[in-house]
Scaffold this motif. Structure first.
Motif, PDB file in Angstrom:
ATOM      1  N   ASP A   1       1.080  -1.145  -0.251  1.00 52.89           N
ATOM      2  CA  ASP A   1      -0.115  -0.145   0.093  1.00 52.89           C
ATOM      3  C   ASP A   1       0.836   1.338  -0.074  1.00 52.89           C
ATOM      4  OD1 ASP A   1      -2.367  -1.583   0.100  1.00 52.89           O
ATOM      5  OD2 ASP A   1      -2.642  -1.403   2.214  1.00 52.89           O
ATOM      6  N   GLN A   2       1.812   1.242   0.490  1.00 47.64           N
ATOM      7  CA  GLN A   2       2.849   2.388   0.833  1.00 47.64           C
ATOM      8  C   GLN A   2       3.567   2.574  -0.312  1.00 47.64           C
ATOM      9  OE1 GLN A   2       2.891   4.810   3.769  1.00 47.64           O
ATOM     10  NE2 GLN A   2       1.175   3.483   4.340  1.00 47.64           N
ATOM     11  N   LEU A   3       4.035   1.442  -1.078  1.00 49.15           N
ATOM     12  CA  LEU A   3       4.729   1.653  -2.392  1.00 49.15           C
ATOM     13  C   LEU A   3       3.861   2.007  -3.405  1.00 49.15           C
ATOM     14  CD1 LEU A   3       6.981  -1.242  -1.909  1.00 49.15           C
ATOM     15  CD2 LEU A   3       7.779   1.089  -2.017  1.00 49.15           C
ATOM     16  N   SER A   4       2.630   1.791  -3.273  1.00 50.79           N
ATOM     17  CA  SER A   4       1.719   2.079  -4.363  1.00 50.79           C
ATOM     18  C   SER A   4       1.297   3.636  -4.245  1.00 50.79           C
ATOM     19  CB  SER A   4       0.357   1.202  -4.480  1.00 50.79           C
ATOM     20  OG  SER A   4      -0.382   1.616  -3.271  1.00 50.79           O
ATOM     21  N   LEU A   5       1.359   4.198  -3.123  1.00 48.45           N
ATOM     22  CA  LEU A   5       1.088   5.606  -3.011  1.00 48.45           C
ATOM     23  C   LEU A   5       2.224   6.528  -3.713  1.00 48.45           C
ATOM     24  CD1 LEU A   5      -0.097   5.703   0.686  1.00 48.45           C
ATOM     25  CD2 LEU A   5      -1.301   5.935  -1.242  1.00 48.45           C
ATOM     26  N   VAL A   6       3.454   5.647  -3.877  1.00 44.29           N
ATOM     27  CA  VAL A   6       4.564   6.611  -4.382  1.00 44.29           C
ATOM     28  C   VAL A   6       4.749   5.989  -5.834  1.00 44.29           C
ATOM     29  CG1 VAL A   6       5.616   7.405  -2.584  1.00 44.29           C
ATOM     30  CG2 VAL A   6       6.340   5.292  -3.340  1.00 44.29           C
ATOM     31  N   ASN A   7       3.837   5.246  -6.440  1.00 45.91           N
ATOM     32  CA  ASN A   7       3.468   4.714  -7.876  1.00 45.91           C
ATOM     33  C   ASN A   7       4.736   3.790  -8.353  1.00 45.91           C
ATOM     34  OD1 ASN A   7       1.288   6.457  -8.368  1.00 45.91           O
ATOM     35  ND2 ASN A   7       2.574   8.246  -9.010  1.00 45.91           N
ATOM     36  N   VAL A   8       4.841   2.844  -7.510  1.00 47.45           N
ATOM     37  CA  VAL A   8       5.816   1.937  -7.388  1.00 47.45           C
ATOM     38  C   VAL A   8       4.922   0.609  -8.108  1.00 47.45           C
ATOM     39  CG1 VAL A   8       7.287   0.243  -6.660  1.00 47.45           C
ATOM     40  CG2 VAL A   8       7.559   2.303  -5.744  1.00 47.45           C
TER      41      VAL A   8
ATOM     42  N   THR B   1       3.437  -3.015  -9.461  1.00 51.65           N
ATOM     43  CA  THR B   1       3.241  -4.148  -8.706  1.00 51.65           C
ATOM     44  C   THR B   1       4.646  -5.137  -9.205  1.00 51.65           C
ATOM     45  OG1 THR B   1       0.883  -3.909  -8.759  1.00 51.65           O
ATOM     46  CG2 THR B   1       1.735  -6.223  -8.106  1.00 51.65           C
ATOM     47  N   HIS B   2       4.954  -5.468 -10.179  1.00 58.63           N
ATOM     48  CA  HIS B   2       5.863  -6.324 -10.521  1.00 58.63           C
ATOM     49  C   HIS B   2       7.160  -5.621  -9.790  1.00 58.63           C
ATOM     50  CE1 HIS B   2       6.542  -3.114 -13.798  1.00 58.63           C
ATOM     51  NE2 HIS B   2       8.191  -3.607 -13.807  1.00 58.63           N
ATOM     52  N   LYS B   3       7.581  -4.268  -9.555  1.00 59.96           N
ATOM     53  CA  LYS B   3       8.638  -3.890  -9.019  1.00 59.96           C
ATOM     54  C   LYS B   3       8.407  -4.072  -7.342  1.00 59.96           C
ATOM     55  CE  LYS B   3      11.119  -2.275 -12.198  1.00 59.96           C
ATOM     56  NZ  LYS B   3      12.633  -3.096 -12.360  1.00 59.96           N
ATOM     57  N   ARG B   4       7.377  -4.149  -6.944  1.00 58.19           N
ATOM     58  CA  ARG B   4       7.027  -4.368  -5.433  1.00 58.19           C
ATOM     59  C   ARG B   4       7.438  -5.713  -5.259  1.00 58.19           C
ATOM     60  NH1 ARG B   4       0.980  -2.559  -4.997  1.00 58.19           N
ATOM     61  NH2 ARG B   4       1.198  -1.283  -6.923  1.00 58.19           N
ATOM     62  N   PHE B   5       7.013  -6.749  -6.269  1.00 65.19           N
ATOM     63  CA  PHE B   5       7.365  -8.185  -6.187  1.00 65.19           C
ATOM     64  C   PHE B   5       8.775  -8.311  -5.887  1.00 65.19           C
ATOM     65  CE2 PHE B   5       7.757 -12.609  -7.556  1.00 65.19           C
ATOM     66  CZ  PHE B   5       6.856 -12.967  -6.455  1.00 65.19           C
ATOM     67  N   GLU B   6       9.731  -7.583  -6.798  1.00 66.48           N
ATOM     68  CA  GLU B   6      10.970  -7.884  -6.832  1.00 66.48           C
ATOM     69  C   GLU B   6      11.546  -7.349  -5.644  1.00 66.48           C
ATOM     70  OE1 GLU B   6      12.582  -5.993 -10.275  1.00 66.48           O
ATOM     71  OE2 GLU B   6      11.439  -6.835 -11.738  1.00 66.48           O
ATOM     72  N   PHE B   7      11.094  -6.220  -5.059  1.00 62.17           N
ATOM     73  CA  PHE B   7      11.732  -5.561  -3.672  1.00 62.17           C
ATOM     74  C   PHE B   7      11.167  -6.921  -2.762  1.00 62.17           C
ATOM     75  CE2 PHE B   7      10.652  -3.242  -0.081  1.00 62.17           C
ATOM     76  CZ  PHE B   7      11.943  -2.650   0.302  1.00 62.17           C
ATOM     77  N   PHE B   8      10.197  -7.283  -2.577  1.00 58.79           N
ATOM     78  CA  PHE B   8       9.768  -8.208  -1.728  1.00 58.79           C
ATOM     79  C   PHE B   8      10.822  -9.309  -1.783  1.00 58.79           C
ATOM     80  CE2 PHE B   8       5.133  -6.821  -1.582  1.00 58.79           C
ATOM     81  CZ  PHE B   8       5.463  -5.602  -0.799  1.00 58.79           C
ATOM     82  N   GLY B   9      11.212  -9.691  -2.991  1.00 55.91           N
ATOM     83  CA  GLY B   9      12.103 -10.804  -3.096  1.00 55.91           C
ATOM     84  C   GLY B   9      13.326 -10.498  -2.492  1.00 55.91           C
ATOM     85  N   VAL B  10      13.932  -9.262  -2.882  1.00 56.65           N
ATOM     86  CA  VAL B  10      15.239  -9.005  -2.270  1.00 56.65           C
ATOM     87  C   VAL B  10      15.311  -8.937  -0.838  1.00 56.65           C
ATOM     88  CG1 VAL B  10      16.749  -7.291  -2.037  1.00 56.65           C
ATOM     89  CG2 VAL B  10      15.861  -7.884  -4.367  1.00 56.65           C
ATOM     90  N   GLN B  11      13.956  -8.436  -0.308  1.00 55.93           N
ATOM     91  CA  GLN B  11      13.844  -8.188   1.167  1.00 55.93           C
ATOM     92  C   GLN B  11      13.850  -9.520   1.933  1.00 55.93           C
ATOM     93  OE1 GLN B  11      10.349  -6.494   2.416  1.00 55.93           O
ATOM     94  NE2 GLN B  11      11.083  -5.727   4.307  1.00 55.93           N
ATOM     95  N   ALA B  12      13.299 -10.646   1.303  1.00 57.63           N
ATOM     96  CA  ALA B  12      13.189 -12.059   1.907  1.00 57.63           C
ATOM     97  C   ALA B  12      14.441 -12.809   1.327  1.00 57.63           C
ATOM     98  CB  ALA B  12      11.843 -12.809   1.266  1.00 57.63           C
ATOM     99  N   CYS B  13      15.429 -12.612   0.541  1.00 59.50           N
ATOM    100  CA  CYS B  13      16.333 -13.201   0.324  1.00 59.50           C
ATOM    101  C   CYS B  13      15.884 -14.242  -0.780  1.00 59.50           C
ATOM    102  CB  CYS B  13      17.039 -13.974   1.357  1.00 59.50           C
ATOM    103  SG  CYS B  13      17.837 -12.666   2.423  1.00 59.50           S
ATOM    104  N   GLY B  14      14.879 -13.939  -1.750  1.00 63.49           N
ATOM    105  CA  GLY B  14      14.595 -14.904  -2.861  1.00 63.49           C
ATOM    106  C   GLY B  14      12.916 -14.712  -2.651  1.00 63.49           C
ATOM    107  N   ILE B  15      12.612 -14.868  -4.204  1.00 62.70           N
ATOM    108  CA  ILE B  15      11.101 -14.741  -4.302  1.00 62.70           C
ATOM    109  C   ILE B  15      10.351 -16.161  -3.640  1.00 62.70           C
ATOM    110  CG2 ILE B  15      11.033 -13.654  -6.215  1.00 62.70           C
ATOM    111  CD1 ILE B  15      10.552 -16.232  -8.035  1.00 62.70           C
ATOM    112  N   GLU B  16      11.049 -17.359  -3.565  1.00 61.87           N
ATOM    113  CA  GLU B  16      10.443 -18.371  -2.842  1.00 61.87           C
ATOM    114  C   GLU B  16      10.239 -18.221  -1.415  1.00 61.87           C
ATOM    115  OE1 GLU B  16      14.860 -18.650  -2.669  1.00 61.87           O
ATOM    116  OE2 GLU B  16      13.487 -18.409  -3.970  1.00 61.87           O
ATOM    117  N   ASN B  17      10.735 -17.232  -0.742  1.00 65.91           N
ATOM    118  CA  ASN B  17      10.579 -16.898   0.699  1.00 65.91           C
ATOM    119  C   ASN B  17       9.604 -15.773   0.844  1.00 65.91           C
ATOM    120  OD1 ASN B  17      12.638 -18.807   1.257  1.00 65.91           O
ATOM    121  ND2 ASN B  17      14.227 -17.049   1.007  1.00 65.91           N
TER     122      ASN B  17
END
Length: 118
Positions: free
Chosen positions: A62-69, A71-87
């Motif tokens: 929600d916060q990232l969408s407010l600054v126009n990020v 969805t696919h970039k948000r998912f990539e960010f979550f993957g980096v944050q979780a050390c891989g998209i499988e996590n």
């Protein structure tokens, strides 16, 4: 047997049934015989029953969408944050579906917000 579009029925006889007891739940029927290979432990997080966008990822999305990020970039960010998209705990499609649900909830409320602002 897996096809390109969906999982076909294999006439598997495995099943489980529960009944509610005074102290909780109990199994009433349990048949464990599968006539197909089960999923590997590495793929379990991608089963529909094990997936979901966590509250933390919802808030961050929600916060990232407010600054126009996007969805696919948000998912990539979550993957980096979780050390891989499988996590991450969800798929990119789950994140798109969450965004669609948020938009549907906001539909029709723009007039109310505008009225309250002025």
């Amino acid at each position: 047997m897996i096809t390109k579009s969906r999982l076909q029925s294999e006439n598997c006889k495995a099943k489980i049934a529960t009944v509610r007891r005074s102290g909780g739940y109990a199994f009433s029927i349990f048949v464990e015989c599968h006539n197909h290979p089960l999923t590997s432990p590495a793929r379990v997080p991608f089963l529909k029953s094990h997936r979901g966008v966590s509250n933390l990822n919802k808030t961050l999305s929600d916060q990232l969408s407010l600054v126009n990020v996007k969805t696919h970039k948000r998912f990539e960010f979550f993957g980096v944050q979780a050390c891989g998209i499988e996590n991450i705990g969800c798929t990119q499609r789950d994140l798109y579906n969450y965004g669609r649900t948020c938009l549907e909830e906001k539909k029709g409320h723009a007039g109310d917000l505008l009225y309250m602002h002025f």
